[in-house]
Design an enzyme around this catalytic site. Structure first.
Site, PDB file in Angstrom:
ATOM      1  NE  ARG A  96      -1.521  -2.277   2.819  1.00  0.00           N
ATOM      2  CZ  ARG A  96      -1.582  -3.543   2.400  1.00  0.00           C
ATOM      3  NH1 ARG A  96      -2.612  -3.955   1.740  1.00  0.00           N
ATOM      4  NH2 ARG A  96      -0.610  -4.397   2.670  1.00  0.00           N
ATOM      5  CB  THR A  97       3.471   2.575   2.241  1.00  0.00           C
ATOM      6  OG1 THR A  97       2.737   2.084   3.369  1.00  0.00           O
ATOM      7  CG2 THR A  97       4.034   3.941   2.553  1.00  0.00           C
ATOM      8  CE  LYS A 101      26.783  -3.393  -7.099  1.00  0.00           C
ATOM      9  NZ  LYS A 101      26.778  -2.255  -8.026  1.00  0.00           N
ATOM     10  NE  ARG A 137       7.206   0.628   4.886  1.00  0.00           N
ATOM     11  CZ  ARG A 137       5.991   0.099   4.841  1.00  0.00           C
ATOM     12  NH1 ARG A 137       5.853  -1.178   4.522  1.00  0.00           N
ATOM     13  NH2 ARG A 137       4.926   0.812   5.092  1.00  0.00           N
ATOM     14  CG  HIS A 148       3.632   4.003   8.458  1.00  0.00           C
ATOM     15  ND1 HIS A 148       3.835   4.787   7.336  1.00  0.00           N
ATOM     16  CD2 HIS A 148       3.121   2.827   8.009  1.00  0.00           C
ATOM     17  CE1 HIS A 148       3.460   4.095   6.264  1.00  0.00           C
ATOM     18  NE2 HIS A 148       3.026   2.902   6.646  1.00  0.00           N
TER      19      HIS A 148
END
Ligand code: CP
Length: 303
Positions: free
Chosen positions: A51-52, A80, A101, A129
């Site tokens: 969703r986000t 890396k 995120r 959030h």
């Protein structure tokens, strides 16, 4: 809000929340506008999301902007050994705003201290959030017609659930009463209860949610988050602690609505989905308009 990162819900004032909600109402009426022409938003998702990420991307696309980024850190140079600092410094060269995120609490704040472009925290570990909180506020106001004086049950994983942490802080401006229902292992952390004591917001803690359903205006369900447990046995003990079923809603108030940030696992039975009080899929839809409001405010296109 112009050029200001959104790392924590406390970065915005009550007036700024209300401004975002009004803008989101405008975007809900007219979501397709050519406001982000020549703007690039980087979506850096070091942790999974449906969703986000997709609602941020949809928000940008509907406004004529472009999106770059990754949905899986394993496809970036992090594999890396590149540091978050170097990643942010590089991505700064390619975009006007970063949506990020990250599994580590504090990662968004750290990124905002390095970055030349604003950062929107799309979730940092169990911490915050904030864009979810703004869409939760929008959903609460849209369904209740107000934000003030509501009784809100928060149910499930209140320890690791970043959405409940951000939401209780934002709602504290609006004289709510909270009912915190969770297994003992997943109780609301003390720091949030101390915060509520300080701002004189009432709350009750309990193990059993049936008693609180009839008086709740909002029932905010959360998933027990497997990915936050270091001990799988602890997860198994708590994962099925609360399951909301349609038959439990008979005595609930007519205005009551069920919210959930999603994804759900089994904490809301599918037999609830067709009940008019189930609002979680509409709540996710609201995310597009609210994120359009956040992006255009931060980029100084709307004020
Ligand atoms: N609500 C929410 O954060 O969902 P995703 O994890 O799918 O983005």
């Amino acid at each position: 809000m112009k050029n200001k990162s959104l790392v924590s819900i406390t970065d915005y004032s009550k007036e700024e929340y209300l401004k975002i909600l009004s803008l989101a109402e405008e975007f809900e009426k007219e979501p397709n506008q050519d406001l982000l022409r020549n703007k690039i938003v980087a979506c850096l998702f070091f942790e999974p999301s449906t969703r986000t990420r997709l609602s941020f991307e949809s928000a940008v696309n509907k406004l004529g902007g472009r999106v770059i980024g990754f949905s899986d850190a394993s496809s970036s140079s992090v594999t890396k050994g590149e540091t978050l600092k170097d990643t942010i410094k590089m991505v700064n060269n390619y975009c006007d705003l970063i949506v990020m995120r990250h599994p580590l609490e504090g990662a968004a704040k750290y990124a905002s201290e390095i970055s030349k472009v604003p950062i929107v925290n799309a979730g940092d570990g169990a911490n915050q959030h904030p864009s979810q909180t703004l869409l939760d506020l929008y959903s609460i106001r849209k369904t209740q017609g107000k934000l003030e004086n509501l009784k809100i049950s928060m149910i499930g994983d209140l320890k690791y659930g970043r959405t409940v942490h951000s939401l209780l802080m934002a709602m504290s401006y609006f004289k709510p009463e909270f009912f915190f229902i969770s297994p003992v292992e997943l109780k609301m952390p003390d720091e949030y209860k101390r915060y509520l004591d300080k701002v004189k917001v009432k709350y009750t803690e309990n193990l059993d949610f049936a008693n609180y359903l009839p008086e709740s205006d909002i029932v905010y369900m959360t998933r027990v988050q497997k990915e936050r447990f270091s001990d799988p046995i602890e997860y198994e003990k708590t994962k099925n602690a609360y399951v909301l079923r349609n038959s439990m809603l008979d005595n609930s108030k007519p205005n009551m609505r069920i919210l959930h940030p999603l994804p759900r696992v089994n904490e809301i039975d599918v037999d609830v989905d067709d009940n008019p009080k189930a609002y979680y899929f509409d709540q996710a839809q609201n995310g597009v308009y609210v994120r359009q409001a956040i992006i255009t405010s931060i980029l100084g296109i709307k004020s």
